[in-house]
Design an enzyme around this catalytic site. Structure first.
Site, PDB file in Angstrom:
ATOM      1  N   LYS A 123       0.840  -1.198   0.000  1.00 38.97           N
ATOM      2  CA  LYS A 123       0.000   0.000   0.000  1.00 38.97           C
ATOM      3  C   LYS A 123       0.870   1.240   0.000  1.00 38.97           C
ATOM      4  O   LYS A 123       1.895   1.280   0.700  1.00 38.97           O
ATOM      5  CB  LYS A 123      -0.871  -0.025   1.274  1.00 38.97           C
ATOM      6  CG  LYS A 123      -1.471   1.288   1.671  1.00 38.97           C
ATOM      7  CD  LYS A 123      -1.249   1.715   3.129  1.00 38.97           C
ATOM      8  CE  LYS A 123       0.128   1.990   3.596  1.00 38.97           C
ATOM      9  NZ  LYS A 123       0.235   2.836   4.810  1.00 38.97           N
ATOM     10  N   GLY A 156       2.289  -0.968   4.558  1.00 40.45           N
ATOM     11  CA  GLY A 156       1.155  -1.821   4.917  1.00 40.45           C
ATOM     12  C   GLY A 156       1.411  -3.307   4.895  1.00 40.45           C
ATOM     13  O   GLY A 156       0.471  -4.093   4.778  1.00 40.45           O
ATOM     14  N   ASP A 182      -5.289   0.366   8.597  1.00 43.10           N
ATOM     15  CA  ASP A 182      -5.041   0.211   7.164  1.00 43.10           C
ATOM     16  C   ASP A 182      -5.607  -1.094   6.603  1.00 43.10           C
ATOM     17  O   ASP A 182      -5.544  -1.324   5.397  1.00 43.10           O
ATOM     18  CB  ASP A 182      -3.525   0.212   6.875  1.00 43.10           C
ATOM     19  CG  ASP A 182      -2.923   1.610   6.942  1.00 43.10           C
ATOM     20  OD1 ASP A 182      -3.685   2.596   6.890  1.00 43.10           O
ATOM     21  OD2 ASP A 182      -1.685   1.693   7.036  1.00 43.10           O
TER      22      ASP A 182
HETATM   23  O1  C5P Z   1      -4.558   0.999  13.666  1.00 43.47           O
HETATM   24  P1  C5P Z   1      -3.148   0.534  13.834  1.00 43.47           P
HETATM   25  O2  C5P Z   1      -3.011  -0.491  14.934  1.00 43.47           O
HETATM   26  O3  C5P Z   1      -2.516   0.072  12.571  1.00 43.47           O
HETATM   27  O4  C5P Z   1      -2.338   1.819  14.283  1.00 43.47           O
HETATM   28  C1  C5P Z   1      -1.065   1.753  14.868  1.00 43.47           C
HETATM   29  C2  C5P Z   1      -0.857   2.996  15.710  1.00 43.47           C
HETATM   30  O5  C5P Z   1      -0.796   4.128  14.860  1.00 43.47           O
HETATM   31  C3  C5P Z   1      -2.003   3.276  16.644  1.00 43.47           C
HETATM   32  O6  C5P Z   1      -1.819   2.660  17.879  1.00 43.47           O
HETATM   33  C4  C5P Z   1      -1.950   4.786  16.783  1.00 43.47           C
HETATM   34  O7  C5P Z   1      -0.983   5.132  17.741  1.00 43.47           O
HETATM   35  C5  C5P Z   1      -1.446   5.235  15.438  1.00 43.47           C
HETATM   36  N1  C5P Z   1      -2.513   5.694  14.537  1.00 43.47           N
HETATM   37  C6  C5P Z   1      -3.097   6.934  14.769  1.00 43.47           C
HETATM   38  N2  C5P Z   1      -4.074   7.390  13.941  1.00 43.47           N
HETATM   39  C7  C5P Z   1      -4.450   6.675  12.871  1.00 43.47           C
HETATM   40  C8  C5P Z   1      -3.872   5.417  12.609  1.00 43.47           C
HETATM   41  C9  C5P Z   1      -2.897   4.951  13.462  1.00 43.47           C
HETATM   42  O8  C5P Z   1      -2.756   7.610  15.739  1.00 43.47           O
HETATM   43  N3  C5P Z   1      -5.394   7.169  12.057  1.00 43.47           N
END
Ligand code: C5P
Length: 276
Positions: A9, A100, A136
């Site tokens: 990605k 990703g 993602d």
């Molecule tokens: O959602 P995911 O577990 O992939 O996100 C990893 C970290 O990235 C989250 O714990 C958060 O700290 C940060 N994040 C964020 N805002 C987003 C996506 C991710 O703060 N829109």
């Protein structure tokens, strides 16, 4: 056996708009996918089994609980599947690299299991699992060019630019997405403009680039190096880094830059591919 591609990605643009009360950030991003990535194979088996091979397999072999296995567990729980699966992951993408990899692997696992068990890919439960696994993962489940809003999970598919040559460069470091989001300066630089994909991307930015470069200055070196490559345009970091990309006028120019990277920076991961 069912095989699903887990395409890398790219965030052609990533605008961070606000920090939310739940710790996540409201985004406006342009998701695009390339013709390079991991592959996930699944089959029914008498006992659960998981194996990983490929260039970046070493980064995962000791990780008992990866996103592929979490996706499989969630899928079986939600759809009431009692059978076991053999899963094989061909790991060609660097881990924790802004393209990703883990999310694409989880999404490919969900697509493969859905095909194996006759679940429609538009089943809302599948999308809920993806949403729960990571911001993602829904975009990777769709794997089409799209505007992403919310945490990145609210998707609006848009026309892509298939066949556009793209060079991916990772300087060989893994960065923490959470830490980079935490270091975002909190200043809303504005919404994504509207218009055709590449024009919108050219007029946009990645708001995570300054904090990522502060943590890992080599990311700035990658961007500066890409800027010297003939035929490169839209030179940018993807996601929270450290992978950066450039689009190219021609595949010959893209391949030449890739060759140049392997000579000048043998420690960098470089792949010449194209948008899908
Ligand atoms: O959602 P995911 O577990 O992939 O996100 C990893 C970290 O990235 C989250 O714990 C958060 O700290 C940060 N994040 C964020 N805002 C987003 C996506 C991710 O703060 N829109």
């Amino acid at each position: 056996m069912i095989v699903e591609q887990a395409r890398a990605k790219l965030n052609l643009a990533l605008h961070v708009r606000t920090r939310r009360a739940d710790g996540y950030h409201e985004l406006e991003t342009l998701f695009a996918f390339v013709d390079h990535g991991d592959a996930v194979s699944v089959n029914l088996s008498d006992a659960p089994a998981f194996a990983v091979s490929g260039d970046f397999a070493d980064a995962l072999v000791d990780e008992a609980d990866n996103l592929v296995l979490r996706a499989e567990r969630a899928f079986c729980a939600v759809f009431g599947i009692a059978q076991s699966h053999t899963i094989h992951l061909e790991k060609q993408l660097p881990v924790a690299s802004g393209i990703g990899g883990g999310s694409a692997d989880a999404a490919a696992t969900l697509r493969a299991l859905a095909r194996l068990h006759g679940i429609a890919t538009d089943d809302a439960r599948l999308w809920q699992i993806a949403d729960d696994l990571g911001s993602d993962v829904p975009a990777c489940l769709a794997s089409v060019t799209a505007i992403g809003k919310g945490r990145g999970e609210k998707l609006q598919p848009i026309a892509g630019a298939p066949g556009t040559p793209v060079l991916l460069i990772n300087p060989g470091i893994a960065v923490s997405t959470g830490e980079i989001f935490r270091r975002w300066d909190g200043k809303d630089g504005g919404a994504l403009p509207s218009g055709p994909l590449i024009e919108v991307a050219m007029a946009s930015r990645n708001d995570l680039y300054p904090p990522a470069k502060a943590i890992a200055p080599v990311i700035g070196d990658v961007i500066a190096w890409l800027e010297t490559m003939p035929g490169a345009y839209l030179i940018r970091m993807s996601g929270s880094g450290a992978t950066c990309f450039a689009l190219f006028d021609t595949m010959a120019a893209c391949a030449a830059a890739c060759e140049c990277a392997s000579v000048e920076h043998p420690g960098w991961w470089a792949v010449a591919t194209e948008l899908v």
